[in-house]
Design a protein around this motif. Structure first.
Motif, short mmCIF file in Angstrom:
data_model
loop_
_atom_site.label_atom_id
_atom_site.label_comp_id
_atom_site.label_asym_id
_atom_site.label_seq_id
_atom_site.Cartn_x
_atom_site.Cartn_y
_atom_site.Cartn_z
N UNK A 63 27.35 49.34 76.20
CA UNK A 63 28.51 50.16 76.59
C UNK A 63 28.40 51.63 76.18
N UNK A 64 27.34 51.98 75.46
CA UNK A 64 27.18 53.36 74.98
C UNK A 64 25.70 53.70 74.93
N UNK A 65 25.37 54.99 74.93
CA UNK A 65 23.96 55.36 74.81
C UNK A 65 23.42 54.97 73.44
N UNK A 66 22.12 54.65 73.39
CA UNK A 66 21.51 54.28 72.13
C UNK A 66 20.09 54.79 72.07
N UNK A 67 19.63 54.98 70.87
CA UNK A 67 18.24 55.37 70.64
C UNK A 67 17.61 54.25 69.82
N UNK A 68 16.44 53.81 70.23
CA UNK A 68 15.76 52.66 69.62
C UNK A 68 14.49 53.14 68.93
N UNK A 69 14.26 52.65 67.72
CA UNK A 69 13.01 52.94 67.02
C UNK A 69 12.35 51.62 66.65
N UNK B 144 20.25 52.71 67.30
CA UNK B 144 21.35 53.57 66.88
C UNK B 144 22.25 53.85 68.08
N UNK B 145 23.48 53.36 68.02
CA UNK B 145 24.44 53.51 69.12
C UNK B 145 25.40 54.67 68.83
#
Length: 140
Positions: A72-78, A125-126
């Motif tokens: 439901x929201x942008x996220x960055x994945x590591x 990280x959302x």
């Protein structure tokens, strides 16, 4: 004379430790930066409402899969360890390995499979909002 020599040597010993401590500087590496588009070029905006940040750790066993879903929201994945393959509804795939970082747009259907030989660990990280609900929404 001996006490002044001991004091001087003590000073040198202590000050050398202080100098070393000052010379040790943190290393900061920007892993990724994005504002309004994902890795696949999908444009997105940030959700309205009171901001709330989320940082789940995900462990996907060897051969494991997160079936087709959206967020439901942008996220960055590591990706910390292992290997992931992300697949879109179109069949387009992208492989991410330990050390890779990428952005997922909200409401963009995809599935994620551990295609490596070990469990895969990643952090997502959302940039969400208060009351957002589930972080992952199954696609039917």
């Amino acid at each position: 004379m001996k006490s002044s020599m001991v004091a001087f040597l003590s000073f040198l010993t202590l000050s050398s430790g202080i100098v070393s401590a000052e010379q040790v500087k943190p290393q900061i590496t920007l892993l990724h930066s994005s504002t309004t588009s994902s890795e696949t070029g999908e444009a997105f905006s940030y959700p309205a409402g009171t901001p709330k940040l989320f940082l789940p750790q995900v462990i996907v066993p060897k051969g494991g899969q997160l079936p087709m879903h959206t967020h439901p929201a942008p996220l960055i994945v590591h990706v910390m360890s292992g290997e992931l393959t992300s697949e879109r509804l179109s069949g387009e795939t992208a492989v991410y390995k330990a050390g890779d970082t990428f952005v997922e747009a909200p409401n963009s259907p995809h599935k994620v499979t551990n295609t490596g030989s070990t469990p895969t660990i990643f952090y997502a990280f959302f940039a969400g909002f208060n009351g957002m609900g589930k972080l992952t929404i199954p696609v039917k």
